[in-house]
Design a protein around this motif. Sequence first.
Motif, PDB file in Angstrom:
ATOM      1  N   ARG A 196      -1.378   3.400  -5.048  1.00 26.84           N
ATOM      2  CA  ARG A 196      -0.421   3.284  -3.952  1.00 26.84           C
ATOM      3  C   ARG A 196      -0.023   4.674  -3.454  1.00 26.84           C
ATOM      4  NH1 ARG A 196       1.107  -2.146  -4.972  1.00 26.84           N
ATOM      5  NH2 ARG A 196       1.051  -2.634  -7.213  1.00 26.84           N
ATOM      6  N   SER A 197       0.522   4.708  -2.242  1.00 22.63           N
ATOM      7  CA  SER A 197       1.085   5.941  -1.698  1.00 22.63           C
ATOM      8  C   SER A 197       2.597   5.816  -1.664  1.00 22.63           C
ATOM      9  CB  SER A 197       0.549   6.210  -0.290  1.00 22.63           C
ATOM     10  OG  SER A 197      -0.846   6.451  -0.324  1.00 22.63           O
ATOM     11  N   VAL A 198       3.282   6.941  -1.831  1.00 24.94           N
ATOM     12  CA  VAL A 198       4.740   6.964  -1.821  1.00 24.94           C
ATOM     13  C   VAL A 198       5.203   8.070  -0.885  1.00 24.94           C
ATOM     14  CG1 VAL A 198       6.837   7.306  -3.190  1.00 24.94           C
ATOM     15  CG2 VAL A 198       4.869   6.130  -4.210  1.00 24.94           C
ATOM     16  N   VAL A 199       6.134   7.739  -0.006  1.00 25.86           N
ATOM     17  CA  VAL A 199       6.816   8.735   0.813  1.00 25.86           C
ATOM     18  C   VAL A 199       8.277   8.725   0.384  1.00 25.86           C
ATOM     19  CG1 VAL A 199       7.521   9.439   3.129  1.00 25.86           C
ATOM     20  CG2 VAL A 199       5.253   8.453   2.765  1.00 25.86           C
ATOM     21  N   MET A 200       8.781   9.883  -0.043  1.00 27.84           N
ATOM     22  CA  MET A 200      10.151   9.951  -0.530  1.00 27.84           C
ATOM     23  C   MET A 200      10.941  11.036   0.191  1.00 27.84           C
ATOM     24  SD  MET A 200       9.380  11.639  -4.316  1.00 27.84           S
ATOM     25  CE  MET A 200      10.959  12.440  -4.607  1.00 27.84           C
ATOM     26  N   GLN A 231       0.830  -1.201   0.000  1.00 24.64           N
ATOM     27  CA  GLN A 231       0.000   0.000   0.000  1.00 24.64           C
ATOM     28  C   GLN A 231       0.864   1.251   0.000  1.00 24.64           C
ATOM     29  OE1 GLN A 231      -3.348  -0.250   3.057  1.00 24.64           O
ATOM     30  NE2 GLN A 231      -1.948  -1.812   3.836  1.00 24.64           N
ATOM     31  N   LEU A 232       2.016   1.161   0.699  1.00 24.59           N
ATOM     32  CA  LEU A 232       2.880   2.315   0.930  1.00 24.59           C
ATOM     33  C   LEU A 232       4.314   1.953   0.567  1.00 24.59           C
ATOM     34  CD1 LEU A 232       3.371   5.170   2.119  1.00 24.59           C
ATOM     35  CD2 LEU A 232       3.563   4.087   4.372  1.00 24.59           C
ATOM     36  N   ILE A 233       4.954   2.816  -0.229  1.00 25.35           N
ATOM     37  CA  ILE A 233       6.337   2.588  -0.644  1.00 25.35           C
ATOM     38  C   ILE A 233       7.177   3.760  -0.143  1.00 25.35           C
ATOM     39  CG2 ILE A 233       7.903   2.302  -2.607  1.00 25.35           C
ATOM     40  CD1 ILE A 233       5.501   1.112  -4.128  1.00 25.35           C
ATOM     41  N   LEU A 234       8.278   3.442   0.548  1.00 25.58           N
ATOM     42  CA  LEU A 234       9.179   4.438   1.113  1.00 25.58           C
ATOM     43  C   LEU A 234      10.451   4.475   0.276  1.00 25.58           C
ATOM     44  CD1 LEU A 234       8.856   3.262   4.830  1.00 25.58           C
ATOM     45  CD2 LEU A 234       7.414   4.933   3.640  1.00 25.58           C
ATOM     46  N   LEU A 235      10.826   5.660  -0.194  1.00 24.60           N
ATOM     47  CA  LEU A 235      12.001   5.815  -1.044  1.00 24.60           C
ATOM     48  C   LEU A 235      12.945   6.834  -0.415  1.00 24.60           C
ATOM     49  CD1 LEU A 235      10.202   6.071  -4.532  1.00 24.60           C
ATOM     50  CD2 LEU A 235      11.164   4.016  -3.447  1.00 24.60           C
ATOM     51  N   ASP A 236      14.184   6.420  -0.183  1.00 26.56           N
ATOM     52  CA  ASP A 236      15.187   7.308   0.405  1.00 26.56           C
ATOM     53  C   ASP A 236      16.110   7.805  -0.698  1.00 26.56           C
ATOM     54  OD1 ASP A 236      16.767   8.685   2.170  1.00 26.56           O
ATOM     55  OD2 ASP A 236      17.792   6.922   2.964  1.00 26.56           O
ATOM     56  N   GLU A 237      15.978   9.083  -1.065  1.00 28.39           N
ATOM     57  CA  GLU A 237      16.766   9.722  -2.123  1.00 28.39           C
ATOM     58  C   GLU A 237      16.738   8.890  -3.417  1.00 28.39           C
ATOM     59  OE1 GLU A 237      17.759  12.618  -1.945  1.00 28.39           O
ATOM     60  OE2 GLU A 237      18.228  13.144   0.124  1.00 28.39           O
ATOM     61  N   PRO A 238      15.555   8.683  -4.003  1.00 28.33           N
ATOM     62  CA  PRO A 238      15.445   7.792  -5.168  1.00 28.33           C
ATOM     63  C   PRO A 238      16.140   8.297  -6.418  1.00 28.33           C
ATOM     64  CG  PRO A 238      13.386   8.965  -4.800  1.00 28.33           C
ATOM     65  CD  PRO A 238      14.251   9.245  -3.607  1.00 28.33           C
TER      66      PRO A 238
END
Length: 288
Positions: free
Chosen positions: A196-200, A165-172
Amino acid sequence: MRNSSTPPLLRLEDICVKFGFVEALKSVNLSIQRQEVVAIVGDNGAGKSTLIKVIAGFLQPGFGHIYLNGEQVTIPSIREADRMGIASVFQGQEFCDNLDVASNLFLGKEINQIGIRDDDSMNSRARSVLKTLSSAIRVGSPIASLSVGQRQTVAIARTLLNDPQLILLDEPTAALSVMQSAEVLAYIKRLRSEGRSVVMVCHDLPDVFAVSDRIVVIRQGHVTGVHRTVETSYEEIIAEIAGVTTEHEYEEIAENPKFDSMVRQRKLIDRTISAAVSHGTGHDSPLD
């Protein structure tokens, strides 16, 4: 328009994290809605990566509560987060260079039939996931033969295996060329369009403004601002990151010539994203 009676996908309440005597996060409150891209920005050491690691299950808060789909939860590990529908891609994703794309996608999560690895099923699933991202990467290609941008694409594709549901991206988009960054940003938009939701976490503001719905500013462990992207500006975000408090300081930021460069870069990114999307949806290259 979101139903006001539906709880947010994720809600953080009074999250605090300490490393010894250092408070990395100080009573952070934040909600992530369904089908949105949220960018977290701030100076080095502001607490951005700490926050995303708490959501990912990599770090445990010393105080505070986490709610997922309206229910209070504990996220004790990355593996448990993955089971709960929260996937993450951190910087420096490790791959086995002697394996192909499909094998790296399923590393540690291999599909087995009667104790035997099912390569056909893994290749088929890998093609399906990569196709979701409109990627022409071949599942049988050695991972070592891919560009930095393509490897980032594989890292994002790997998160989709459990339908999160949620994807976390660190400095993509760190260390990527303009074209590679545009491809990754196009994939992020594609993830949102799928619901989906994305937190970057991202330091590059043109990338942030190109793809996010909301921008969260963190300074010295506090959330100092949450803005709808279409209602804010580079000047306002940078002023909050820097902790600007006077009109004179704000004017100095607004008059900085680098903002013209940011505007030009944003226009280039928008054009390149459009080109990346057109290329991704128009190719007929096989994926195996």
